[in-house]
Write a protein that holds these residues in place. Sequence first.
Motif, PDB file in Angstrom:
ATOM      1  N   LEU A  72       0.827  -1.203   0.000  1.00  0.00           N
ATOM      2  CA  LEU A  72       0.000   0.000   0.000  1.00  0.00           C
ATOM      3  C   LEU A  72       0.866   1.259   0.000  1.00  0.00           C
ATOM      4  O   LEU A  72       1.701   1.434   0.888  1.00  0.00           O
ATOM      5  N   VAL A  73       0.642   2.111  -0.976  1.00  0.00           N
ATOM      6  CA  VAL A  73       1.360   3.387  -1.039  1.00  0.00           C
ATOM      7  C   VAL A  73       0.354   4.523  -0.951  1.00  0.00           C
ATOM      8  O   VAL A  73      -0.570   4.606  -1.782  1.00  0.00           O
ATOM      9  N   ARG A  74       0.503   5.355   0.057  1.00  0.00           N
ATOM     10  CA  ARG A  74      -0.295   6.582   0.085  1.00  0.00           C
ATOM     11  C   ARG A  74       0.378   7.604  -0.833  1.00  0.00           C
ATOM     12  O   ARG A  74       1.605   7.691  -0.900  1.00  0.00           O
ATOM     13  N   HIS A  75      -0.410   8.373  -1.535  1.00  0.00           N
ATOM     14  CA  HIS A  75       0.119   9.362  -2.472  1.00  0.00           C
ATOM     15  C   HIS A  75       1.032  10.373  -1.779  1.00  0.00           C
ATOM     16  O   HIS A  75       1.026  10.522  -0.552  1.00  0.00           O
ATOM     17  N   GLY A  76       1.801  11.099  -2.582  1.00  0.00           N
ATOM     18  CA  GLY A  76       2.704  12.109  -2.064  1.00  0.00           C
ATOM     19  C   GLY A  76       1.973  13.348  -1.556  1.00  0.00           C
ATOM     20  O   GLY A  76       0.746  13.475  -1.676  1.00  0.00           O
ATOM     21  N   GLU A  77       2.745  14.254  -1.025  1.00  0.00           N
ATOM     22  CA  GLU A  77       2.210  15.470  -0.409  1.00  0.00           C
ATOM     23  C   GLU A  77       1.430  16.341  -1.383  1.00  0.00           C
ATOM     24  O   GLU A  77       1.805  16.506  -2.540  1.00  0.00           O
ATOM     25  N   THR A  78       0.318  16.913  -0.911  1.00  0.00           N
ATOM     26  CA  THR A  78      -0.447  17.921  -1.647  1.00  0.00           C
ATOM     27  C   THR A  78      -0.653  19.126  -0.730  1.00  0.00           C
ATOM     28  O   THR A  78      -0.415  19.048   0.478  1.00  0.00           O
ATOM     29  N   GLU A  79      -1.129  20.216  -1.287  1.00  0.00           N
ATOM     30  CA  GLU A  79      -1.420  21.390  -0.452  1.00  0.00           C
ATOM     31  C   GLU A  79      -2.503  21.058   0.565  1.00  0.00           C
ATOM     32  O   GLU A  79      -2.468  21.522   1.707  1.00  0.00           O
ATOM     33  N   TRP A  80      -3.469  20.232   0.172  1.00  0.00           N
ATOM     34  CA  TRP A  80      -4.549  19.883   1.090  1.00  0.00           C
ATOM     35  C   TRP A  80      -4.066  18.973   2.209  1.00  0.00           C
ATOM     36  O   TRP A  80      -4.503  19.088   3.347  1.00  0.00           O
TER      37      TRP A  80
ATOM     38  N   GLY B 242     -11.336  14.120  -0.938  1.00  0.00           N
ATOM     39  CA  GLY B 242     -11.930  12.873  -1.379  1.00  0.00           C
ATOM     40  C   GLY B 242     -11.951  12.786  -2.889  1.00  0.00           C
ATOM     41  O   GLY B 242     -11.014  12.331  -3.519  1.00  0.00           O
ATOM     42  N   ILE B 243     -13.023  13.291  -3.482  1.00  0.00           N
ATOM     43  CA  ILE B 243     -13.192  13.200  -4.929  1.00  0.00           C
ATOM     44  C   ILE B 243     -12.511  14.339  -5.679  1.00  0.00           C
ATOM     45  O   ILE B 243     -12.391  14.290  -6.901  1.00  0.00           O
ATOM     46  N   THR B 244     -12.056  15.357  -4.956  1.00  0.00           N
ATOM     47  CA  THR B 244     -11.400  16.493  -5.600  1.00  0.00           C
ATOM     48  C   THR B 244     -10.017  16.092  -6.108  1.00  0.00           C
ATOM     49  O   THR B 244      -9.266  15.408  -5.415  1.00  0.00           O
ATOM     50  N   ASP B 245      -9.687  16.513  -7.315  1.00  0.00           N
ATOM     51  CA  ASP B 245      -8.354  16.272  -7.851  1.00  0.00           C
ATOM     52  C   ASP B 245      -7.421  17.375  -7.373  1.00  0.00           C
ATOM     53  O   ASP B 245      -7.565  18.536  -7.764  1.00  0.00           O
ATOM     54  N   VAL B 246      -6.489  17.015  -6.529  1.00  0.00           N
ATOM     55  CA  VAL B 246      -5.509  17.945  -5.977  1.00  0.00           C
ATOM     56  C   VAL B 246      -4.126  17.492  -6.443  1.00  0.00           C
ATOM     57  O   VAL B 246      -3.767  16.328  -6.300  1.00  0.00           O
ATOM     58  N   ALA B 247      -3.365  18.417  -7.004  1.00  0.00           N
ATOM     59  CA  ALA B 247      -2.049  18.064  -7.547  1.00  0.00           C
ATOM     60  C   ALA B 247      -1.024  17.871  -6.441  1.00  0.00           C
ATOM     61  O   ALA B 247      -1.146  18.410  -5.331  1.00  0.00           O
ATOM     62  N   LEU B 248       0.005  17.094  -6.727  1.00  0.00           N
ATOM     63  CA  LEU B 248       1.131  16.952  -5.807  1.00  0.00           C
ATOM     64  C   LEU B 248       1.917  18.255  -5.746  1.00  0.00           C
ATOM     65  O   LEU B 248       2.020  18.988  -6.726  1.00  0.00           O
TER      66      LEU B 248
END
Length: 216
Positions: free
Chosen positions: A9-17, A25-31
């Motif tokens: 399991l890999v959690r995604h990298g850091e985002t502003e959120w 959740g469903i919002t697309d937030v960039a790394l």
Amino acid sequence: MDERLQMWLVRHGETEWSLNGAHAGITDVALTDRGRHQAAMIGRHLEGKRFVRVLTSPRERARETCRLAGFGNVAQTEDAIQEWNYGSYEGKTASEIRQVRPEWSIWKDGPRGGETIDQVAARAKSVITDFVSCAGAVLLFSHAHFLRILAACWLGLEPDTGRFLAMDVASLSILGHERETRVIRLWNDFAGLLPTRKVRALDSHGNNVRRTQVKR
């Protein structure tokens, strides 16, 4: 039970959120730039490891982490492993929500207008059912709340047990077996994911005596 069966399991990298603690959740937030660097480091750590399947959430932050880690060409997008749908709480922090609902907890109260925890758990259980038919390791790029619920379901525990399984951005966890028992083999790990740098070690006279690799 085949002990080779594992779920990485890999959690995604850091985002502003993720930095601000906002529910994404469903919002697309960039790394962020740091998040992209983290994703590349995950790829270096996983280089050479063999996976029978690679799945990614459809959300941009997970797909980009997957791509930068070097698995974009082999990954399948899987809606079932996307993050909890937070409904009207999307983009809000826990502090903001508690201004209206004191003592609120995502684990106990859930979001308004989104998924219940049982609905998220149903998705997790469907992934597990699909996974156990595989002979080998599966790699998932996903999100904290979903993966924490997935781990609880893997262990046969109530979904809200995931509240005890803290998961940071760009971390690696492994679900597997000890003989016939489902276990957590690794959780929220960063070993091997951080770059190293050379550090000079000096004696009392300022002379260079050795070089040491350290994590940063």
